[in-house]
Design a protein around this motif. Structure first.
Motif, PDB file in Angstrom:
ATOM      1  N   LYS A 173       0.827  -1.203   0.000  1.00  0.00           N
ATOM      2  CA  LYS A 173       0.000   0.000   0.000  1.00  0.00           C
ATOM      3  C   LYS A 173       0.869   1.265   0.000  1.00  0.00           C
ATOM      4  CE  LYS A 173      -3.659   2.428   2.420  1.00  0.00           C
ATOM      5  NZ  LYS A 173      -4.473   2.532   3.608  1.00  0.00           N
ATOM      6  N   THR A 174       1.896   1.298   0.829  1.00  0.00           N
ATOM      7  CA  THR A 174       2.793   2.453   0.898  1.00  0.00           C
ATOM      8  C   THR A 174       3.518   2.660  -0.423  1.00  0.00           C
ATOM      9  OG1 THR A 174       3.103   2.175   3.275  1.00  0.00           O
ATOM     10  CG2 THR A 174       4.799   3.424   2.101  1.00  0.00           C
ATOM     11  N   THR A 175       4.006   1.575  -1.015  1.00  0.00           N
ATOM     12  CA  THR A 175       4.704   1.667  -2.296  1.00  0.00           C
ATOM     13  C   THR A 175       3.750   2.113  -3.393  1.00  0.00           C
ATOM     14  OG1 THR A 175       6.272  -0.029  -1.593  1.00  0.00           O
ATOM     15  CG2 THR A 175       6.122   0.395  -3.961  1.00  0.00           C
ATOM     16  N   GLU A 176       2.530   1.574  -3.403  1.00  0.00           N
ATOM     17  CA  GLU A 176       1.536   1.983  -4.394  1.00  0.00           C
ATOM     18  C   GLU A 176       1.227   3.470  -4.263  1.00  0.00           C
ATOM     19  OE1 GLU A 176      -2.992   0.947  -5.947  1.00  0.00           O
ATOM     20  OE2 GLU A 176      -2.158  -0.194  -4.275  1.00  0.00           O
ATOM     21  N   GLU A 177       1.034   3.956  -3.055  1.00  0.00           N
ATOM     22  CA  GLU A 177       0.751   5.381  -2.838  1.00  0.00           C
ATOM     23  C   GLU A 177       1.904   6.262  -3.326  1.00  0.00           C
ATOM     24  OE1 GLU A 177      -0.219   5.639   1.329  1.00  0.00           O
ATOM     25  OE2 GLU A 177      -2.224   4.794   1.005  1.00  0.00           O
ATOM     26  N   PHE A 178       3.140   5.840  -3.100  1.00  0.00           N
ATOM     27  CA  PHE A 178       4.315   6.604  -3.533  1.00  0.00           C
ATOM     28  C   PHE A 178       4.330   6.755  -5.052  1.00  0.00           C
ATOM     29  CE2 PHE A 178       8.840   6.731  -4.809  1.00  0.00           C
ATOM     30  CZ  PHE A 178       9.263   7.854  -4.122  1.00  0.00           C
ATOM     31  N   TYR A 179       4.165   5.648  -5.772  1.00  0.00           N
ATOM     32  CA  TYR A 179       4.243   5.709  -7.231  1.00  0.00           C
ATOM     33  C   TYR A 179       2.998   6.321  -7.869  1.00  0.00           C
ATOM     34  CZ  TYR A 179       8.710   3.384  -7.208  1.00  0.00           C
ATOM     35  OH  TYR A 179      10.033   3.106  -7.006  1.00  0.00           O
ATOM     36  N   THR A 180       1.845   6.235  -7.226  1.00  0.00           N
ATOM     37  CA  THR A 180       0.659   6.882  -7.787  1.00  0.00           C
ATOM     38  C   THR A 180       0.711   8.392  -7.526  1.00  0.00           C
ATOM     39  OG1 THR A 180      -0.669   6.344  -5.824  1.00  0.00           O
ATOM     40  CG2 THR A 180      -0.832   4.853  -7.692  1.00  0.00           C
ATOM     41  N   ARG A 181       1.127   8.779  -6.344  1.00  0.00           N
ATOM     42  CA  ARG A 181       1.136  10.208  -5.997  1.00  0.00           C
ATOM     43  C   ARG A 181       2.231  10.992  -6.718  1.00  0.00           C
ATOM     44  NH1 ARG A 181       1.291  13.051  -0.028  1.00  0.00           N
ATOM     45  NH2 ARG A 181       1.270  15.170  -0.832  1.00  0.00           N
ATOM     46  N   TYR A 182       3.450  10.448  -6.758  1.00  0.00           N
ATOM     47  CA  TYR A 182       4.577  11.227  -7.270  1.00  0.00           C
ATOM     48  C   TYR A 182       4.987  10.896  -8.705  1.00  0.00           C
ATOM     49  CZ  TYR A 182       4.791  12.437  -2.398  1.00  0.00           C
ATOM     50  OH  TYR A 182       4.456  12.865  -1.144  1.00  0.00           O
ATOM     51  N   PHE A 183       4.513   9.767  -9.241  1.00  0.00           N
ATOM     52  CA  PHE A 183       4.944   9.356 -10.581  1.00  0.00           C
ATOM     53  C   PHE A 183       3.784   9.110 -11.541  1.00  0.00           C
ATOM     54  CE2 PHE A 183       8.471   8.595  -7.801  1.00  0.00           C
ATOM     55  CZ  PHE A 183       9.545   9.061  -8.539  1.00  0.00           C
ATOM     56  N   GLY A 184       2.551   9.357 -11.109  1.00  0.00           N
ATOM     57  CA  GLY A 184       1.408   9.304 -12.005  1.00  0.00           C
ATOM     58  C   GLY A 184       0.900   7.914 -12.367  1.00  0.00           C
TER      59      GLY A 184
END
Length: 145
Positions: A14-25
């Protein structure tokens, strides 16, 4: 042959998914339920990340632009219009491991920064990189130099 994806081992998907969705689109493309585990696929254009749950033991802390050891991925890399705008949006959500660095001596306007994702993977973010043109000293020999 065409590119498919990169698989990432995650302490917390979940944390990794949030990082790549929020900052990398990236957006969630699919979740494969394996009963006691799941695989999360993220997509941005033609690029996919496949997120696997993994143990909490890191392989070792990657520094600078990533581990130089054979058999290990050095880093993921993305292009942006502005490294400074990216860093402003990122804030303190990830550690900068190297840079920002200016490579204008090679390509006018080329700048790069490297950050660490939630699982320790080094992510390069660049602006201004361009392919070399054949008249610029490009060599097309068997050694690739």
């Amino acid at each position: 042959m065409r590119w498919s994806h990169v698989g990432l081992n995650c302490v917390d998907q979940k944390t990794t998914e949030e990082f790549y969705t929020r900052y990398f689109g990236f957006t969630r493309a699919r979740v494969v339920d394996l009963g006691d585990a799941r695989i999360v696929f993220l997509r941005q254009g033609d690029v996919y990340l496949e997120l696997f749950g993994a143990g909490t033991e890191p392989a070792g802390t990657a520094l600078h632009d990533g581990p130089p050891a054979p058999g290990r991925m050095r880093h993921l890399a993305f292009q942006t219009d502005s490294v400074d705008a990216f860093l402003s949006t990122l804030g303190d959500a990830a550690e900068v491991t190297l840079g920002p660095m200016d490579f204008g001596d090679f390509i006018c306007g080329w700048r790069t920064v490297w950050v660490r994702d939630p699982d320790g993977v080094i992510v390069e973010v660049s602006q201004g990189f361009e392919d070399e043109h054949p008249h610029e000293g490009f060599h097309d020999d068997k050694d690739g130099v």
